[in-house]
Design an enzyme around this catalytic site. Structure first.
Site, PDB file in Angstrom:
ATOM      1  N   LYS A   9       0.859  -1.247   0.363  1.00 24.69           N
ATOM      2  CA  LYS A   9      -0.124  -0.126   0.221  1.00 24.69           C
ATOM      3  C   LYS A   9       0.518   1.194  -0.662  1.00 24.69           C
ATOM      4  O   LYS A   9       2.541   1.412   0.260  1.00 24.69           O
ATOM      5  CB  LYS A   9      -0.974  -0.252   1.312  1.00 24.69           C
ATOM      6  CG  LYS A   9      -2.148  -1.827   0.781  1.00 24.69           C
ATOM      7  CD  LYS A   9      -2.687  -1.027   2.704  1.00 24.69           C
ATOM      8  CE  LYS A   9      -3.724  -2.379   1.892  1.00 24.69           C
ATOM      9  NZ  LYS A   9      -4.425  -2.331   3.870  1.00 24.69           N
ATOM     10  N   TYR A  49     -12.042  -2.200  -2.748  1.00 20.13           N
ATOM     11  CA  TYR A  49     -12.599  -2.290  -2.250  1.00 20.13           C
ATOM     12  C   TYR A  49     -14.364  -2.163  -2.132  1.00 20.13           C
ATOM     13  O   TYR A  49     -15.103  -1.915  -1.418  1.00 20.13           O
ATOM     14  CB  TYR A  49     -11.954  -1.132  -1.208  1.00 20.13           C
ATOM     15  CG  TYR A  49     -10.869  -1.839  -0.798  1.00 20.13           C
ATOM     16  CD1 TYR A  49     -10.623  -2.310  -0.278  1.00 20.13           C
ATOM     17  CD2 TYR A  49     -10.140  -0.577  -1.284  1.00 20.13           C
ATOM     18  CE1 TYR A  49      -8.757  -2.458   0.442  1.00 20.13           C
ATOM     19  CE2 TYR A  49      -8.287  -0.579  -0.574  1.00 20.13           C
ATOM     20  CZ  TYR A  49      -8.552  -2.090   0.147  1.00 20.13           C
ATOM     21  OH  TYR A  49      -7.600  -2.026   0.769  1.00 20.13           O
ATOM     22  N   ASN A 112      -2.007  -0.313   7.049  1.00 15.92           N
ATOM     23  CA  ASN A 112      -1.292  -1.369   7.611  1.00 15.92           C
ATOM     24  C   ASN A 112      -0.883  -2.431   6.371  1.00 15.92           C
ATOM     25  O   ASN A 112      -0.449  -3.141   6.031  1.00 15.92           O
ATOM     26  CB  ASN A 112      -2.178  -2.479   8.093  1.00 15.92           C
ATOM     27  CG  ASN A 112      -3.796  -2.351   6.589  1.00 15.92           C
ATOM     28  OD1 ASN A 112      -3.608  -2.360   6.177  1.00 15.92           O
ATOM     29  ND2 ASN A 112      -4.182  -3.193   6.727  1.00 15.92           N
ATOM     30  N   HIS A 115      -1.804  -5.069   1.150  1.00 14.95           N
ATOM     31  CA  HIS A 115      -3.002  -6.492   0.842  1.00 14.95           C
ATOM     32  C   HIS A 115      -2.678  -7.610   0.355  1.00 14.95           C
ATOM     33  O   HIS A 115      -2.069  -7.851  -0.028  1.00 14.95           O
ATOM     34  CB  HIS A 115      -4.218  -5.384  -0.270  1.00 14.95           C
ATOM     35  CG  HIS A 115      -5.240  -6.056  -0.799  1.00 14.95           C
ATOM     36  ND1 HIS A 115      -6.003  -5.562   0.345  1.00 14.95           N
ATOM     37  CD2 HIS A 115      -5.195  -7.195  -1.833  1.00 14.95           C
ATOM     38  CE1 HIS A 115      -7.095  -7.483  -0.690  1.00 14.95           C
ATOM     39  NE2 HIS A 115      -6.080  -7.462  -1.441  1.00 14.95           N
ATOM     40  N   GLU A 126      -9.206  -9.958  -8.115  1.00 15.94           N
ATOM     41  CA  GLU A 126      -8.676  -8.377  -7.986  1.00 15.94           C
ATOM     42  C   GLU A 126      -7.436  -8.923  -9.169  1.00 15.94           C
ATOM     43  O   GLU A 126      -6.902  -8.048  -9.299  1.00 15.94           O
ATOM     44  CB  GLU A 126      -7.800  -8.568  -6.563  1.00 15.94           C
ATOM     45  CG  GLU A 126      -9.194  -8.725  -5.599  1.00 15.94           C
ATOM     46  CD  GLU A 126      -8.608  -9.188  -4.562  1.00 15.94           C
ATOM     47  OE1 GLU A 126      -7.429  -9.127  -3.545  1.00 15.94           O
ATOM     48  OE2 GLU A 126      -9.835  -8.590  -3.337  1.00 15.94           O
TER      49      GLU A 126
HETATM   50  P1  GTP Z   1      -7.227  -5.866   2.922  1.00 10.93           P
HETATM   51  O1  GTP Z   1      -5.253  -6.885   2.547  1.00 10.93           O
HETATM   52  O2  GTP Z   1      -6.663  -4.586   2.680  1.00 10.93           O
HETATM   53  O3  GTP Z   1      -8.902  -6.360   1.976  1.00 10.93           O
HETATM   54  O4  GTP Z   1      -7.016  -6.090   4.656  1.00 10.93           O
HETATM   55  P2  GTP Z   1      -7.927  -6.706   5.204  1.00 10.93           P
HETATM   56  O5  GTP Z   1      -9.133  -8.452   4.038  1.00 10.93           O
HETATM   57  O6  GTP Z   1      -7.210  -7.834   6.551  1.00 10.93           O
HETATM   58  O7  GTP Z   1      -8.934  -6.190   5.929  1.00 10.93           O
HETATM   59  P3  GTP Z   1     -10.734  -5.711   5.446  1.00 10.93           P
HETATM   60  O8  GTP Z   1     -11.086  -6.558   4.408  1.00 10.93           O
HETATM   61  O9  GTP Z   1     -11.414  -6.512   6.522  1.00 10.93           O
HETATM   62  O10 GTP Z   1     -10.898  -4.137   5.436  1.00 10.93           O
HETATM   63  C1  GTP Z   1      -9.523  -3.776   4.268  1.00 10.93           C
HETATM   64  C2  GTP Z   1      -8.678  -2.303   4.870  1.00 10.93           C
HETATM   65  O11 GTP Z   1      -9.184  -1.576   5.614  1.00 10.93           O
HETATM   66  C3  GTP Z   1      -7.831  -2.382   5.785  1.00 10.93           C
HETATM   67  O12 GTP Z   1      -6.363  -3.225   5.532  1.00 10.93           O
HETATM   68  C4  GTP Z   1      -7.920  -1.564   6.761  1.00 10.93           C
HETATM   69  O13 GTP Z   1      -6.566  -0.863   6.286  1.00 10.93           O
HETATM   70  C5  GTP Z   1      -9.111  -1.083   6.351  1.00 10.93           C
HETATM   71  N1  GTP Z   1      -9.153  -0.962   7.621  1.00 10.93           N
HETATM   72  C6  GTP Z   1     -10.914  -1.816   7.897  1.00 10.93           C
HETATM   73  N2  GTP Z   1     -10.851  -1.467   8.975  1.00 10.93           N
HETATM   74  C7  GTP Z   1     -10.783  -0.024   9.260  1.00 10.93           C
HETATM   75  C8  GTP Z   1     -11.289   0.997  10.101  1.00 10.93           C
HETATM   76  O14 GTP Z   1     -11.974   0.695  11.365  1.00 10.93           O
HETATM   77  N3  GTP Z   1     -10.663   2.184  10.041  1.00 10.93           N
HETATM   78  C9  GTP Z   1      -9.731   2.309   8.770  1.00 10.93           C
HETATM   79  N4  GTP Z   1      -9.421   4.028   8.537  1.00 10.93           N
HETATM   80  N5  GTP Z   1      -9.237   1.603   7.801  1.00 10.93           N
HETATM   81  C10 GTP Z   1     -10.127   0.133   8.256  1.00 10.93           C
HETATM   82 MG    MG Z   2      -9.728  -8.027   2.699  1.00  9.49          MG
END
Ligand code: GTP
Ligand code: MG
Length: 148
Positions: A9, A49, A112, A115, A126
């Site tokens: 990212k 997303y 974080n 992805h 994707e």
């Molecule tokens: P990805 O690999 O990035 O998809 O992460 P993930 O699969 O571990 O998590 P998820 O798909 O549930 O969420 C996608 C992304 O949204 C996360 O990686 C975070 O960067 C972001 N995200 C999730 N929860 C929050 C939140 O509460 N606040 C913010 N700002 N970002 C969030």
């Molecule tokens: Mg995810």
């Protein structure tokens, strides 16, 4: 062979972590089959997303992922989808184990670092969103004989 979509990212790119992250997946024994540094257009970010469209942080998420270049990759290997998720660590870095990418390099959920596709269906979707078929390379490495 199974494939997954991984992406450093904008925070990971700005913090010079591309090499570190690529190295972890290479060292594990996975094979890189496609990669590019790119600026994600807003429309692609919203598609990528899409599952989070109704979440309160959706706007923030799209703004963040389009805030600078990302390093998009396709990796191949046995169980690469689930193993890559383990190597990334929990979504919220406060819960990510040390030794994982997020556990070692991130502190907050909105930044974080990495992805990764979370299922075979999302990997296929994707990869298709980010790469054309011609951008993926099929090749064999002799080191694979000592991995698989
Ligand atoms: P990805 O690999 O990035 O998809 O992460 P993930 O699969 O571990 O998590 P998820 O798909 O549930 O969420 C996608 C992304 O949204 C996360 O990686 C975070 O960067 C972001 N995200 C999730 N929860 C929050 C939140 O509460 N606040 C913010 N700002 N970002 C969030
Ligand atoms: Mg995810």
């Amino acid at each position: 062979m199974e494939k997954t979509f991984l992406m450093v990212k904008p925070d990971g790119v700005q913090r010079n972590l591309i090499g570190e992250i690529v190295g972890r997946f290479e060292n594990k024994g996975f094979q890189l089959v496609g990669a590019k540094l790119m600026q994600i257009p807003t429309e692609l970010a919203e598609q990528h997303y899409g599952e989070h469209k109704e979440r309160p942080f959706f706007g923030e998420l799209v703004d963040f992922i389009t805030s600078g270049p990302v390093f998009a990759m396709v990796w191949e290997g046995e169980n690469v989808i689930s193993t890559a998720r383990l190597m990334m660590g929990a979504t919220n870095p406060k819960d990510s184990a040390p030794g994982t990418v997020r556990g070692d390099f991130a502190v907050t959920v909105g930044k974080n670092i990495i992805h990764g596709s979370d299922s075979p269906e999302s990997a296929e979707r994707e990869i298709g969103l980010f790469f054309n078929q011609e951008e993926l390379v099929s090749y064999s490495k002799s080191s694979n004989d000592w991995i698989n």
